[in-house]
Design a protein around this motif. Structure first.
Motif, PDB file in Angstrom:
ATOM      1  N   LEU A  25       0.868  -1.179   0.000  1.00 57.09           N
ATOM      2  CA  LEU A  25       0.000   0.000   0.000  1.00 57.09           C
ATOM      3  C   LEU A  25       0.908   1.232   0.000  1.00 57.09           C
ATOM      4  CD1 LEU A  25      -2.992   0.837   0.165  1.00 57.09           C
ATOM      5  CD2 LEU A  25      -2.737   0.899   2.638  1.00 57.09           C
ATOM      6  N   GLY A  26       1.609   1.409  -1.109  1.00 45.68           N
ATOM      7  CA  GLY A  26       2.539   2.527  -1.222  1.00 45.68           C
ATOM      8  C   GLY A  26       3.644   2.414  -0.181  1.00 45.68           C
ATOM      9  N   ILE A  27       4.037   3.531   0.390  1.00 45.67           N
ATOM     10  CA  ILE A  27       5.081   3.524   1.416  1.00 45.67           C
ATOM     11  C   ILE A  27       4.495   3.366   2.814  1.00 45.67           C
ATOM     12  CG2 ILE A  27       6.662   4.906   0.040  1.00 45.67           C
ATOM     13  CD1 ILE A  27       5.797   7.338   1.713  1.00 45.67           C
ATOM     14  N   TYR A  28       3.172   3.232   2.889  1.00 46.36           N
ATOM     15  CA  TYR A  28       2.501   3.212   4.186  1.00 46.36           C
ATOM     16  C   TYR A  28       2.401   1.839   4.818  1.00 46.36           C
ATOM     17  CZ  TYR A  28       1.244   7.831   2.583  1.00 46.36           C
ATOM     18  OH  TYR A  28       1.301   9.113   2.121  1.00 46.36           O
ATOM     19  N   GLY A  29       2.622   0.786   4.068  1.00 44.48           N
ATOM     20  CA  GLY A  29       2.508  -0.552   4.635  1.00 44.48           C
ATOM     21  C   GLY A  29       1.850  -1.520   3.686  1.00 44.48           C
ATOM     22  N   THR A  83      -1.773  -4.037   2.783  1.00 43.78           N
ATOM     23  CA  THR A  83      -3.182  -4.340   2.966  1.00 43.78           C
ATOM     24  C   THR A  83      -3.353  -5.833   2.721  1.00 43.78           C
ATOM     25  OG1 THR A  83      -5.424  -3.810   2.284  1.00 43.78           O
ATOM     26  CG2 THR A  83      -3.779  -3.794   0.569  1.00 43.78           C
TER      27      THR A  83
END
Length: 53
Positions: A16-20, A22
């Protein structure tokens, strides 16, 4: 025999992008289950048609 994508857990994680990450259902296992149910429905419909004839 386990799935190559989820290794039997039926859950995959997607970035989920650089956020972690899913988490979601494994597309391989979901498609396999869906195909199984389609085959069952086709078999039951064919049986019903034979019974009516």
């Amino acid at each position: 025999m386990s799935c190559e994508l989820c290794h039997g857990s039926k859950v995959v994680q997607q970035p989920l992008g650089i956020y972690g990450f899913t988490f979601g259902p494994c597309p391989n296992c979901t498609d396999e289950t869906h195909a199984h149910y389609e085959q069952e429905i086709e078999r039951k419909l064919a049986y019903s048609e034979q019974k009516l004839a």
